[in-house]
Design an enzyme around this catalytic site. Structure first.
Site, PDB file in Angstrom:
ATOM      1  N   TYR A  29       4.002  81.931 -16.624  1.00 28.57           N
ATOM      2  CA  TYR A  29       4.571  80.420 -16.762  1.00 28.57           C
ATOM      3  C   TYR A  29       3.770  79.569 -16.168  1.00 28.57           C
ATOM      4  CZ  TYR A  29       6.886  79.979 -12.256  1.00 28.57           C
ATOM      5  OH  TYR A  29       6.821  79.941 -10.930  1.00 28.57           O
ATOM      6  N   ARG A  45      -5.220  77.623 -15.316  1.00 26.15           N
ATOM      7  CA  ARG A  45      -4.451  78.678 -14.515  1.00 26.15           C
ATOM      8  C   ARG A  45      -3.687  79.769 -15.489  1.00 26.15           C
ATOM      9  NH1 ARG A  45      -0.603  76.591  -9.774  1.00 26.15           N
ATOM     10  NH2 ARG A  45       0.647  75.855 -11.573  1.00 26.15           N
ATOM     11  N   HIS A  59       6.665 101.520 -20.644  1.00 26.95           N
ATOM     12  CA  HIS A  59       6.004 100.592 -19.652  1.00 26.95           C
ATOM     13  C   HIS A  59       4.261 100.114 -19.995  1.00 26.95           C
ATOM     14  CE1 HIS A  59       9.135 102.194 -17.366  1.00 26.95           C
ATOM     15  NE2 HIS A  59       8.698 101.299 -16.459  1.00 26.95           N
ATOM     16  N   LYS A  78       0.712  83.748 -11.775  1.00 31.89           N
ATOM     17  CA  LYS A  78       1.977  82.969 -12.145  1.00 31.89           C
ATOM     18  C   LYS A  78       2.833  83.682 -12.890  1.00 31.89           C
ATOM     19  CE  LYS A  78       3.628  78.027 -11.832  1.00 31.89           C
ATOM     20  NZ  LYS A  78       4.087  78.170 -10.699  1.00 31.89           N
ATOM     21  N   GLU A 105       2.579  81.096   2.113  1.00 28.04           N
ATOM     22  CA  GLU A 105       2.979  79.896   1.095  1.00 28.04           C
ATOM     23  C   GLU A 105       4.133  79.786   1.253  1.00 28.04           C
ATOM     24  OE1 GLU A 105       1.855  79.966  -2.892  1.00 28.04           O
ATOM     25  OE2 GLU A 105       2.388  82.059  -2.928  1.00 28.04           O
ATOM     26  N   LEU A 116      -0.503  81.666  -4.625  1.00 29.88           N
ATOM     27  CA  LEU A 116      -0.851  80.839  -5.853  1.00 29.88           C
ATOM     28  C   LEU A 116      -1.758  79.733  -5.729  1.00 29.88           C
ATOM     29  CD1 LEU A 116       0.330  81.025  -8.940  1.00 29.88           C
ATOM     30  CD2 LEU A 116       1.345  78.838  -8.240  1.00 29.88           C
TER      31      LEU A 116
HETATM   32  N1  PDD Z   1       6.138  76.848  -8.368  1.00 29.74           N
HETATM   33  N2  PDD Z   1       3.309  78.597  -4.796  1.00 29.74           N
HETATM   34  C1  PDD Z   1       4.299  79.166  -5.424  1.00 29.74           C
HETATM   35  C2  PDD Z   1       4.654  80.624  -5.397  1.00 29.74           C
HETATM   36  C3  PDD Z   1       4.970  78.466  -6.617  1.00 29.74           C
HETATM   37  O1  PDD Z   1       5.785  79.363  -7.288  1.00 29.74           O
HETATM   38  C4  PDD Z   1       4.348  77.299  -6.769  1.00 29.74           C
HETATM   39  C5  PDD Z   1       5.064  76.451  -7.886  1.00 29.74           C
HETATM   40  C6  PDD Z   1       3.349  76.661  -5.976  1.00 29.74           C
HETATM   41  C7  PDD Z   1       2.657  75.254  -6.146  1.00 29.74           C
HETATM   42  O2  PDD Z   1       2.044  75.293  -7.300  1.00 29.74           O
HETATM   43  P1  PDD Z   1       1.841  73.819  -8.215  1.00 29.74           P
HETATM   44  O3  PDD Z   1       1.384  72.894  -7.397  1.00 29.74           O
HETATM   45  O4  PDD Z   1       0.760  74.089  -9.167  1.00 29.74           O
HETATM   46  O5  PDD Z   1       3.281  73.458  -8.665  1.00 29.74           O
HETATM   47  C8  PDD Z   1       3.052  77.513  -4.915  1.00 29.74           C
HETATM   48  C9  PDD Z   1       6.726  75.823  -9.449  1.00 29.74           C
HETATM   49  C10 PDD Z   1       6.802  74.685  -9.571  1.00 29.74           C
HETATM   50  C11 PDD Z   1       7.882  76.652 -10.055  1.00 29.74           C
HETATM   51  O6  PDD Z   1       8.072  78.017  -9.862  1.00 29.74           O
HETATM   52  O7  PDD Z   1       8.931  75.977 -10.602  1.00 29.74           O
END
Ligand code: PDD
Length: 285
Positions: free
Chosen positions: A32, A51, A104, A149, A181, A205
């Site tokens: 996603y 990405r 699977h 992601k 993170e 990520l």
């Molecule tokens: N989440 N790390 C993780 C584990 C994340 O799920 C996200 C983003 C980020 C930040 O990435 P970015 O700057 O590309 O949004 C870092 C999204 C916003 C979500 O799950 O809704």
């Protein structure tokens, strides 16, 4: 009526149907993206698309129907049709390996993928951005491909729930004694005048906002090292902030119930927050 995109058509959200055998539902077998939209413009589209392509390749999911130009057009049309061409919004995109009897291993190669897109109005939490937020720390129980992601978000779901129950905004993960993170954000710390963040690898990520912060730090002459901070040093950092598409730059001023420095957003955090806001707005010009 809110419209969503599903496999080539734009339909009312209530009418969108996904088969119960969709592998996104059964296995969390998909990728996603969440993209920020300001005044109808998608922020950092190319980076999000790259990405997503990388994530799909990582899971060996076919990209047909989810090429950058196709998805961009989907996002732009959804933004317009849902009346979000002014103000702030987000677009959500998800691609799964499609629907097939539950086994699977991969289904036959010609199984169509499921491509979904939706939009939502977005209202930044100005008070929290200005005053700072609380955080907690938790062991990183996620798998070791956090660079993809995927829609498997149980580590994040459980961590954000724990944060919520502790009255905090974000949970910061640690692995092997190092802060990796946030549950849905990347984390930065200021230590001895140097901005530090976990280096890009399979354990975090590659956040689009993280990438913007790294570039802004260079632009502003803020010394930066992509080097982890240990969990034991975390309570003594000068500044701590998390960042993400729906988080911008968010100071964490209290961690596990103890203040970070003087308990207020620090100067580097504030500078970077303001610089990111300018960049987001410029992208919308
Ligand atoms: N989440 N790390 C993780 C584990 C994340 O799920 C996200 C983003 C980020 C930040 O990435 P970015 O700057 O590309 O949004 C870092 C999204 C916003 C979500 O799950 O809704």
């Amino acid at each position: 009526m809110t419209k969503v995109y599903l496999n080539g058509t734009y339909v009312a959200r209530e009418d969108a149907r996904i088969p119960v055998e969709d592998r996104g539902f059964l296995f969390g077998d998909g990728i996603y993206e969440v993209v920020r939209v300001i005044e109808g413009r998608l922020f950092a589209w190319d980076a999000h698309a790259a990405r997503m392509a990388n994530g799909l390749a990582g899971l060996r999911i076919r990209q047909d129907g989810a090429e950058s130009a196709t998805l961009r057009a989907v996002c732009e049309r959804l933004v317009k049709e849902n009346g979000l061409a002014t103000g702030e919004a987000t677009v959500y995109l998800q691609v799964t390996r499609g629907a097939a009897p539950r086994i699977h291993h991969f289904p036959p190669a010609d199984t169509p993928t499921t491509v979904f897109g939706s939009t939502a109005r977005f209202t930044p939490n100005v008070a929290m951005r200005t005053n700072g937020a609380k955080g907690i720390t938790l062991p990183d129980i996620r798998w070791s491909r956090c660079d993809l992601k995927t829609v498997n978000l149980l580590g994040a779901v459980l961590a954000r729930q724990a944060a919520q129950e502790a009255g905090a905004y974000e949970a910061l993960f640690h692995r092997d004694g190092m802060v990796t993170e946030g549950a849905a954000t990347n984390a930065f710390m200021v230590v001895g005048g140097v901005l530090r963040t976990y280096p890009l690898c399979h354990y975090i990520l590659p956040g689009i906002t993280r990438m913007e912060i790294v570039s802004l730090a260079h632009e502003l002459g803020i010394p930066l090292e992509e080097r982890p901070v240990s969990l034991s040093d975390l309570p003594r950092v000068d500044e701590l902030f998390v960042c993400g598409t729906t988080t911008d730059v968010q100071a964490i001023v209290e961690l596990d119930g103890e203040p970070i420095a003087n308990g207020k957003p620090g100067p580097v955090t504030v500078r970077l927050r303001e610089a990111l806001t300018r960049r987001l707005m410029a992208g919308a010009a």
